[in-house]
Structures are given as structure tokens and as C-alpha cells.
Motif scaffolding. Structure first.
Motif, PDB file in Angstrom:
ATOM      1  N   GLU A 158       0.425  -2.954 -11.170  1.00 28.80           N
ATOM      2  CA  GLU A 158      -0.813  -2.341 -10.704  1.00 28.80           C
ATOM      3  C   GLU A 158      -1.916  -3.391 -10.667  1.00 28.80           C
ATOM      4  O   GLU A 158      -2.080  -4.151 -11.617  1.00 28.80           O
ATOM      5  CB  GLU A 158      -1.229  -1.206 -11.629  1.00 28.80           C
ATOM      6  N   ARG A 203       0.864  -1.177   0.000  1.00 28.69           N
ATOM      7  CA  ARG A 203       0.000   0.000   0.000  1.00 28.69           C
ATOM      8  C   ARG A 203       0.903   1.232   0.000  1.00 28.69           C
ATOM      9  O   ARG A 203       1.879   1.302   0.752  1.00 28.69           O
ATOM     10  CB  ARG A 203      -0.895   0.016   1.240  1.00 28.69           C
ATOM     11  N   ARG A 204       0.591   2.181  -0.845  1.00 31.12           N
ATOM     12  CA  ARG A 204       1.341   3.440  -0.895  1.00 31.12           C
ATOM     13  C   ARG A 204       0.473   4.540  -0.298  1.00 31.12           C
ATOM     14  O   ARG A 204      -0.659   4.742  -0.727  1.00 31.12           O
ATOM     15  CB  ARG A 204       1.717   3.798  -2.328  1.00 31.12           C
ATOM     16  N   ASP A 205       1.042   5.239   0.674  1.00 31.37           N
ATOM     17  CA  ASP A 205       0.343   6.350   1.318  1.00 31.37           C
ATOM     18  C   ASP A 205       1.116   7.634   1.068  1.00 31.37           C
ATOM     19  O   ASP A 205       2.341   7.672   1.210  1.00 31.37           O
ATOM     20  CB  ASP A 205       0.218   6.105   2.828  1.00 31.37           C
ATOM     21  N   GLU A 252       5.640   3.495   1.717  1.00 36.37           N
ATOM     22  CA  GLU A 252       5.172   2.162   1.327  1.00 36.37           C
ATOM     23  C   GLU A 252       5.038   1.281   2.565  1.00 36.37           C
ATOM     24  O   GLU A 252       5.917   1.265   3.419  1.00 36.37           O
ATOM     25  CB  GLU A 252       6.148   1.515   0.350  1.00 36.37           C
ATOM     26  N   THR A 253       3.932   0.554   2.622  1.00 34.29           N
ATOM     27  CA  THR A 253       3.674  -0.390   3.703  1.00 34.29           C
ATOM     28  C   THR A 253       3.389  -1.751   3.090  1.00 34.29           C
ATOM     29  O   THR A 253       2.512  -1.864   2.233  1.00 34.29           O
ATOM     30  CB  THR A 253       2.460   0.052   4.545  1.00 34.29           C
ATOM     31  N   LYS A 260      -6.152  -0.171  -5.137  1.00 24.90           N
ATOM     32  CA  LYS A 260      -5.242   0.955  -4.950  1.00 24.90           C
ATOM     33  C   LYS A 260      -3.839   0.484  -4.579  1.00 24.90           C
ATOM     34  O   LYS A 260      -2.903   1.261  -4.609  1.00 24.90           O
ATOM     35  CB  LYS A 260      -5.770   1.887  -3.869  1.00 24.90           C
ATOM     36  N   MET A 261      -3.708  -0.788  -4.230  1.00 20.18           N
ATOM     37  CA  MET A 261      -2.419  -1.355  -3.843  1.00 20.18           C
ATOM     38  C   MET A 261      -1.683  -1.846  -5.086  1.00 20.18           C
ATOM     39  O   MET A 261      -2.212  -1.811  -6.192  1.00 20.18           O
ATOM     40  CB  MET A 261      -2.631  -2.491  -2.855  1.00 20.18           C
ATOM     41  N   LYS A 317      -6.620 -10.339   5.259  1.00 18.39           N
ATOM     42  CA  LYS A 317      -6.114  -8.968   5.196  1.00 18.39           C
ATOM     43  C   LYS A 317      -6.785  -8.241   4.034  1.00 18.39           C
ATOM     44  O   LYS A 317      -6.944  -8.802   2.957  1.00 18.39           O
ATOM     45  CB  LYS A 317      -4.602  -8.970   5.003  1.00 18.39           C
ATOM     46  N   VAL A 344       1.566  -4.898   3.080  1.00 23.98           N
ATOM     47  CA  VAL A 344       0.322  -5.376   3.667  1.00 23.98           C
ATOM     48  C   VAL A 344       0.350  -6.886   3.839  1.00 23.98           C
ATOM     49  O   VAL A 344      -0.112  -7.419   4.846  1.00 23.98           O
ATOM     50  CB  VAL A 344      -0.882  -4.964   2.789  1.00 23.98           C
ATOM     51  N   ILE A 395      -7.264  -6.293   0.827  1.00 27.86           N
ATOM     52  CA  ILE A 395      -6.491  -5.988  -0.377  1.00 27.86           C
ATOM     53  C   ILE A 395      -7.435  -5.294  -1.344  1.00 27.86           C
ATOM     54  O   ILE A 395      -8.566  -5.754  -1.545  1.00 27.86           O
ATOM     55  CB  ILE A 395      -5.922  -7.269  -1.014  1.00 27.86           C
ATOM     56  N   ASP A 396      -6.982  -4.178  -1.947  1.00 27.80           N
ATOM     57  CA  ASP A 396      -7.833  -3.476  -2.900  1.00 27.80           C
ATOM     58  C   ASP A 396      -7.021  -3.042  -4.117  1.00 27.80           C
ATOM     59  O   ASP A 396      -5.812  -3.247  -4.181  1.00 27.80           O
ATOM     60  CB  ASP A 396      -8.549  -2.291  -2.245  1.00 27.80           C
TER      61      ASP A 396
END
Length: 111
Positions: free
Chosen positions: A86, A16-18, A31-32, A75-76, A70, A34, A72-73
Motif C-alpha cells: 500500500e 490502480r484498483r477499480d 486492476e489496471t 489509492k494505488m 503519469k 498504470v 500516481i496517488d
């Protein structure tokens, strides 16, 4: 659906990018990881195209993983062998909650 667990031999990370602001107020990307797991990799298709006089390559792949609780979508992204993909589509594989398909795409500029 009969899946051989031995085919889940490719190590992937779901990331996941925030977007956050640093001390000076500039945007940075954090970056995390997940989820880290083993996956079956299937090359679905690959095409080359020309956009704005530049060569591009589009690669579509499918990662099959064991189901995870967990979240997951789309956007990850999926990182495999140092390459980021992507997420285009997530699908529960079959009627059970045993496996999950992650359909991904990678667009790269060549030359």
C-alpha cells in the motif's frame, strides 16, 4: 542528491484498483497497470505485533523510481515480486523532477 541509476534494478508495477459491477450486479475489482518501471528498493523497517490474538507483521519499504508524468496517488498500490504494498506517501526526491520516492507499507497476518 547523487543517485546511481544502476541501483534501479528491481522491476515494479504501480496498479490502480477499480471497483466495478459484473453482469449480475456483484462488485468486482479490476486492476489496471498504470506504470511499470525499475526501482531501488530499501527496507525501512519491519515490526511484529499482536492484534486480537493474531500475529501480524508490518513491513515498511521505500521504492525510488525515475519521475514519471503519469498520475500516481495513494489509492494505488505497488506490486513487487508478486507482493502488493500500500502506498503511504509520495515524495519528489530532491528539488529536481528526476526521481520520486514511494513509501509503502505491507501488513500481513502470520500463522
Amino acid at each position: 542528491m547523487n543517485i546511481n541509476p544502476g541501483e534501479l534494478k528491481h522491476r515494479i508495477q504501480i496498479i490502480r484498483r477499480d471497483r466495478t459491477a459484473d453482469a449480475d450486479g456483484y462488485d468486482t475489482i479490476a486492476e489496471t497497470v498504470v506504470h511499470t518501471c525499475s526501482a531501488k528498493l530499501t527496507q525501512v523497517s519491519g515490526t511484529e505485533l499482536v492484534q486480537a490474538n493474531a500475529d501480524f507483521a508490518r513491513t515498511k519499504v521505500r521504492f525510488l523510481i525515475r519521475h514519471t508524468a503519469k498520475p500516481i496517488d495513494r489509492k494505488m498500490l505497488v506490486r513487487y515480486a508478486g507482493t502488493d504494498y500500500e502506498i503511504v506517501y509520495l515524495n519528489r526526491y530532491g528539488d529536481t523532477r528526476e526521481y520520486m520516492e514511494i513509501w509503502c507499507e505491507r501488513l500481513t497476518q502470520e500463522g
